[in-house]
Design an enzyme around this catalytic site. Structure first.
Site, mmCIF file in Angstrom:
data_model
loop_
_atom_site.group_PDB
_atom_site.id
_atom_site.type_symbol
_atom_site.label_atom_id
_atom_site.label_comp_id
_atom_site.label_asym_id
_atom_site.label_seq_id
_atom_site.Cartn_x
_atom_site.Cartn_y
_atom_site.Cartn_z
ATOM 1 N N HIS A 96 0.595 -1.098 -0.138
ATOM 2 C CA HIS A 96 0.003 -0.291 0.159
ATOM 3 C C HIS A 96 0.911 1.327 0.032
ATOM 4 C CE1 HIS A 96 0.963 0.755 4.270
ATOM 5 N NE2 HIS A 96 0.746 -0.357 4.615
ATOM 6 N N ASP A 391 3.793 -4.385 4.121
ATOM 7 C CA ASP A 391 5.306 -4.801 4.191
ATOM 8 C C ASP A 391 5.410 -6.222 4.927
ATOM 9 O OD1 ASP A 391 4.194 -4.043 6.876
ATOM 10 O OD2 ASP A 391 5.794 -2.608 7.002
#
Length: 508
Positions: A96, A391
């Site tokens: 994102h 992540d």
């Protein structure tokens, strides 16, 4: 249990950075209002694999790359291949875009950032206005499970925790448009694309869903809600129905213990937390639990002054400093190097990302067989897949592939799997001139894989292709290497022959 562990792991991971691809021009980073953060600290042309230095990299300089500012020119290497090769499919995982912090620093004002979208506010993008209009029509799309209730645009004038910012939207509009230009000549997704040709999946967080939509809007030649189905991945590991793996959880817990031991042994880090806690007038343990690095990174990325406190309620007064921020970042960079040497995280990563890699390999194999006439033509529909993730998804994926030295995923990072077919050998004279190695490749069907991380070709850094030379007569990596790696070879790291054996074998 697994999701809680993974969520906890997010903040103990090392936050290392990347500047996508090979930038031609890179803007200077934002400067804090109090002048504390100097653009002169930033080193340009950050790459996926850091160039070895005689001195350790500057932690603040590294942090700017993590921000991944969208206001720069870059050249992406996606879509490049030897002459006459055919691109068959592309599978992309993105992180994102820029988000608001997930935690706040105790007793400080939250960063003043507006999370509504406005074409008059920077950073902006030529597609932003049309994107905002199209997202209002999202009810026409097909949404899996609870995704339909998630807002399709960030919509709070005072950002909520973890909310995608306008910077995050622009990052992915830009990434999508960049890859559209890179793949345009290959006609991978035509203007009249069918619903079966585009597969989109995301976690149930607004920041991943909105990032995926922004990327798609920039990428697709025609954004058509009626054709689009957005699928929900319940786990941040994108493991689907194969999430149960006790050994993976044990490796994760062992890795967290390693990180904790390294952290508490760092006396400079401890002194820094004590000093910061005194400035704020809070117990040191409270500051640690609030993970100040997450909020300070937001201040840094958006050019905001670090928080300040007046002398009251036990506070010594003053501002948090760049020097304190640098100490925390330095420890994170040290931890990353120690993590690679310890090898525990790699074992976790192999088991965490096998389900995703197996689905990726299966899609590629179906497309290759269809292109070779050994499977129904409909299998060629798997031409484009987008997975919008975090992540804690992309970091273990890089590790599992053997890309442990690659920098930690910045905001709006992208990892691209390309499937290529070599030109067929039609002339008898050409066949005679083939070497033995070339004839073997032809019998294998001539299918090849290429991996790109933030626009840079990392294929020959992966475990399954590192033994091949870029300068061979065949400059790509055979698909069979990837298939063998995913289905058998990768489990040698955990002394097993299969995912099931590795997950459920008793310890010791």
């Amino acid at each position: 249990m697994v999701s809680a562990l993974v969520a906890h792991f997010l903040f103990s991971l090392i936050i290392v950075n990347v500047i996508p691809t090979t930038p031609v021009v890179e803007e200077r980073p934002p400067q804090a209002a109090n002048g504390a953060v100097s653009g002169s600290l930033v080193k340009s042309r950050k790459r996926v694999f850091p160039v070895p230095h005689t001195q350790k990299p500057d932690p603040v300089s590294e942090a700017f790359s993590y921000c991944n500012s969208p206001n720069r020119t870059e050249q992406a290497w996606e879509g490049h291949s030897p002459a006459d090769y055919t691109l068959l499919s592309v599978q992309i995982m993105i992180r994102h875009g820029d988000r608001y912090p997930l935690y706040s620093i105790p007793r400080t004002k939250r960063p003043a950032i507006n999370c509504t979208l406005s074409i008059s506010r920077n950073p902006s993008h030529p597609l932003l206005s049309a994107f905002i209009s199209h997202m209002a029509q999202g009810g026409r799309g097909h949404w899996e499970s609870s995704l339909a209730s998630i807002p399709r645009l960030p919509n709070h004038s005072a950002c909520e925790m973890g909310e995608l910012t306008q910077t995050g939207v622009v990052q992915h509009l830009r990434n999508g448009q960049l890859l559209r230009q890179a793949y345009q000549r290959h006609h991978l997704v035509p203007a009249n694309w069918s619903p079966r040709q585009v597969w989109v999946e995301t976690t149930g967080k607004s920041r991943t869903l909105q990032s995926g939509l922004a990327f798609l809007y920039g990428y697709l030649p025609e954004f058509n809600w009626k054709k689009l189905t957005v699928r929900h991945q319940w786990s941040t590991l994108f493991c689907g129905s194969a999430c149960d793996c006790p050994a993976r959880n044990r490796y994760l817990e062992e890795e967290q213990r390693r990180q904790y031991r390294l952290r508490v042994a760092d006396t400079e880090l401890e002194r820094t937390y004590v000093d910061m806690a005194r400035t704020l007038g809070v117990p040191t343990r409270t500051l640690r639990a609030a993970n100040p690095i997450d909020s300070l990174l937001c201040h840094l990325c958006h050019g905001l002054s670090f928080p300040c406190m007046s002398m009251e309620n036990g506070s010594t007064g003053g501002c948090l400093t760049v020097a304190q921020f640098a100490v925390i970042r330095r420890q994170q960079l040290d931890d990353e190097a120690h993590r690679r040497r310890a090898g525990i995280y790699r074992k976790y990563a192999i088991l965490a990302m096998y389900p995703y890699l197996n689905r990726t390999a299966s899609r590629m194999e179906r497309v290759a067989k269809a292109a070779a006439g050994r499977q129904p033509p409909r299998a060629r529909d798997d031409v484009f897949t987008l997975s919008s993730a975090h992540d804690v998804t992309m970091a273990p994926l890089l590790s599992a592939l053997g890309l442990e030295k690659a920098r930690f995923p910045p905001f709006a990072a992208r990892l691209v799997f390309e499937l290529w077919k070599s030109p067929s050998v039609a002339q008898g004279e050409q066949k005679k001139r083939q070497t033995k190695g070339e004839r073997i490749k032809t019998r294998d069907g001539g299918f090849f894989i290429r991996l790109l991380y933030n626009g840079e070709d990392v294929t020959f850094h992966t475990t399954f292709c590192s033994s091949l030379s870029r300068h061979n007569i065949q400059p790509l990596c055979p698909l069979k290497n990837f298939l063998s790696f995913v289905r058998k070879d990768m489990f040698s790291v955990v002394n097993s022959m299969s995912y099931q054996e590795a997950c459920f074998r008793r310890p010791g």
